[in-house]
Scaffold this active site. Structure first.
Site, PDB file in Angstrom:
ATOM      1  N   LYS A 190     -54.879 -12.945 -24.702  1.00 33.82           N
ATOM      2  CA  LYS A 190     -54.035 -13.957 -24.049  1.00 33.82           C
ATOM      3  C   LYS A 190     -53.892 -15.194 -24.954  1.00 33.82           C
ATOM      4  CE  LYS A 190     -53.133 -15.963 -19.589  1.00 33.82           C
ATOM      5  NZ  LYS A 190     -53.135 -15.712 -18.181  1.00 33.82           N
ATOM      6  N   LYS A 233     -65.570 -15.762 -21.966  1.00 36.27           N
ATOM      7  CA  LYS A 233     -65.572 -15.800 -20.496  1.00 36.27           C
ATOM      8  C   LYS A 233     -67.021 -15.969 -20.036  1.00 36.27           C
ATOM      9  CE  LYS A 233     -62.584 -15.271 -17.053  1.00 36.27           C
ATOM     10  NZ  LYS A 233     -61.187 -15.696 -17.007  1.00 36.27           N
ATOM     11  N   THR A 256     -62.375 -23.284 -14.535  1.00 35.43           N
ATOM     12  CA  THR A 256     -62.380 -22.529 -13.281  1.00 35.43           C
ATOM     13  C   THR A 256     -61.820 -21.112 -13.429  1.00 35.43           C
ATOM     14  OG1 THR A 256     -60.215 -23.349 -12.698  1.00 35.43           O
ATOM     15  CG2 THR A 256     -62.074 -24.575 -11.862  1.00 35.43           C
ATOM     16  N   ASP A 257     -62.248 -20.265 -12.522  1.00 37.92           N
ATOM     17  CA  ASP A 257     -61.703 -18.919 -12.356  1.00 37.92           C
ATOM     18  C   ASP A 257     -62.020 -18.543 -10.905  1.00 37.92           C
ATOM     19  OD1 ASP A 257     -60.640 -16.648 -14.341  1.00 37.92           O
ATOM     20  OD2 ASP A 257     -61.853 -15.670 -12.824  1.00 37.92           O
ATOM     21  N   THR A 284     -47.031 -22.882 -15.456  1.00 41.55           N
ATOM     22  CA  THR A 284     -46.935 -21.424 -15.350  1.00 41.55           C
ATOM     23  C   THR A 284     -45.543 -21.015 -14.888  1.00 41.55           C
ATOM     24  OG1 THR A 284     -49.287 -21.312 -14.841  1.00 41.55           O
ATOM     25  CG2 THR A 284     -47.982 -19.371 -14.305  1.00 41.55           C
ATOM     26  N   GLY A 304     -44.104 -13.239  -3.354  1.00 43.18           N
ATOM     27  CA  GLY A 304     -45.108 -14.304  -3.387  1.00 43.18           C
ATOM     28  C   GLY A 304     -44.475 -15.667  -3.549  1.00 43.18           C
ATOM     29  N   LYS A 354     -47.975 -21.275  -5.023  1.00 42.92           N
ATOM     30  CA  LYS A 354     -47.782 -22.432  -5.899  1.00 42.92           C
ATOM     31  C   LYS A 354     -46.776 -22.124  -7.016  1.00 42.92           C
ATOM     32  CE  LYS A 354     -52.332 -22.681  -6.499  1.00 42.92           C
ATOM     33  NZ  LYS A 354     -52.807 -21.744  -5.460  1.00 42.92           N
ATOM     34  N   ALA A 399     -47.974 -12.851 -11.672  1.00 43.99           N
ATOM     35  CA  ALA A 399     -49.230 -12.249 -11.195  1.00 43.99           C
ATOM     36  C   ALA A 399     -50.036 -11.658 -12.357  1.00 43.99           C
ATOM     37  CB  ALA A 399     -48.925 -11.167 -10.164  1.00 43.99           C
TER      38      ALA A 399
END
Ligand code: NAD
Length: 362
Positions: free
Chosen positions: A70, A82, A115-116, A151, A181, A184, A263
């Site tokens: 990514k 991670k 965060t995750d 995003t 969906g 946000k 997604a």
């Protein structure tokens, strides 16, 4: 477990796996660093009540490798890493995140986290008291705010690039887009589609409130039941809700030319990417088109700059066109073409960095 760790590291190409334990707070965390060719590792911290330590290890190895790809594809100077914290997120506490912060700080800038699933920006305010290496911070702590804006902007650019590759023009005017969906990201994407492009949108969500909110803004919008969205006769199907939506059950129903949305992990298995390719449906690989949030988080390492983030995110358009070109030339599905692009970038940067420097650039 030790034999398994080294076998997995060898097979997947990991550099380092660190087990962190703090008796007082109950912290059990594994940090995996997959590849730092491009720069320090970057990747969030997931907290889950894993069934076993082996499951946690498998997850952190898989997720950290995904971050290498990514970061690599989105053009940022970071590698893949991670963290997984083993435990029930309901039981998390200040001490755990301070302890995690201290462990992250021992890595002296070799790894940045945030965060995750199962963790929130507030958790990392505790970590920030112990380490400088947190991204995805709240605005009042120097962060960039909601990543949904970036995003959604990147996804919009990705839809345009996909249209360019498929139809020869990147205008979405009059194109029919089925949006799954309306959270946000989905809400903001619809705004771009309607207000900036003049596209026709068919939307769905399991939340009636989300649908009502959208209808109050755009009365012309068509909506459908959640399970009908796959069958909508449209130009673009845009998944912005769940993972694994391209699977054995849905793939036969699709009546679109393009699959492109925010997604994560849209393909249930790689074979579903192969089937889309065989059917001539252009798939914009999820980790490329939804990289806006990652680009924003990466930018925080230096000093968050909104204009720079939007400019870097806009590059998703060109990156996807490169991927589609590789896919066409090498006759491989687009998810494989994206991997080829990343691996080539890693090889190039590794080669360039063979030149000895007295002092590396900071
Ligand atoms: P969100 O939780 O705000 O929104 C998801 C929406 O999907 C919700 O409104 C939910 O009701 C709806 N939904 C759930 N199941 C559904 C179903 N079966 N059919 C239709 N709708 C359904 O999440 P978000 O931040 O908008 O993110 C959307 C997707 O993009 C997620 O998969 C997320 O992992 C991914 N993503 C988000 C970001 C980001 O910056 N927010 C970055 C990268 C990837």
């Amino acid at each position: 477990m030790s034999e398994q760790v080294f076998r997995e590291m060898e097979q997947q190409g990991h550099e380092q796996v660190i087990f962190n334990y703090d008796k007082k707070t109950g912290l059990k965390a594994i940090i995996a660093i997959h590849d730092t060719t491009l720069g320090p590792a970057l990747g969030g911290c997931r907290m889950m009540d894993y069934e076993s330590d082996d499951d946690a290890l498998t997850d952190v190895l898989r997720l950290s490798k995904g971050m290498t790809y990514k970061c690599g594809v989105s053009g940022v100077d970071y590698g893949g890493g991670k963290t997984v914290m083993i435990g029930d997120p309901e039981q998390k506490n200040e001490g755990m995140f301070r302890a995690l912060g201290r462990f992250v700080q021992t890595m002296r800038g070799r790894y940045y986290t945030g965060t995750d699933v199962g963790t929130s920006p507030d958790d990392f305010i505790h970590s920030m008291r112990e380490t400088d290496c947190i991204v995805g911070r709240p605005v009042e702590f120097g962060g960039g705010g909601s990543t949904a804006i970036t995003t959604a902007y990147g996804v919009w650019q990705g839809l345009k690039a996909s249209a360019k590759a498929k139809y020869g023009t990147d205008s979405l005017s009059g194109k029919k887009v089925a949006v799954q969906g309306l959270g946000k990201v989905g809400q903001l994407l619809v705004k771009h589609l309607i207000e900036d492009e003049g596209a026709e949108v068919v939307a769905t969500d399991i939340s009636k409130d989300a649908i009502e909110e959208l209808k109050s803004k755009y009365s012309q919008i068509e909506t459908c039941e959640p399970d009908q969205i796959y069958e909508v006769d449209c130009d673009i199907f845009s998944p912005n809700a769940l993972g694994a939506v391209i699977n054995d059950f849905t793939i036969e129903k699709l009546k679109c030319d393009i699959v492109a949305g925010s997604a994560n992990n849209q393909l249930q298995e790689d074979k579903h990417g192969d089937i889309l390719f065989e059917k001539g449906i252009l798939y914009a690989p999820d980790y490329v088109i939804n990289a806006g949030g990652l680009i924003q988080a990466a930018d925080e390492v230096k000093e968050f700059n909104h204009d720079r983030v939007m400019k870097t995110t806009a590059r998703i358009y060109e990156i996807l066109l490169d991927i589609f070109k590789i896919s066409e030339e090498k006759r491989v599905p687009t998810y494989q073409a994206a991997n080829i692009l990343v691996e080539d970038r890693l090889d190039t940067v590794a080669e360039v960095r063979k030149n000895f420097l007295v002092e590396e650039k900071k």
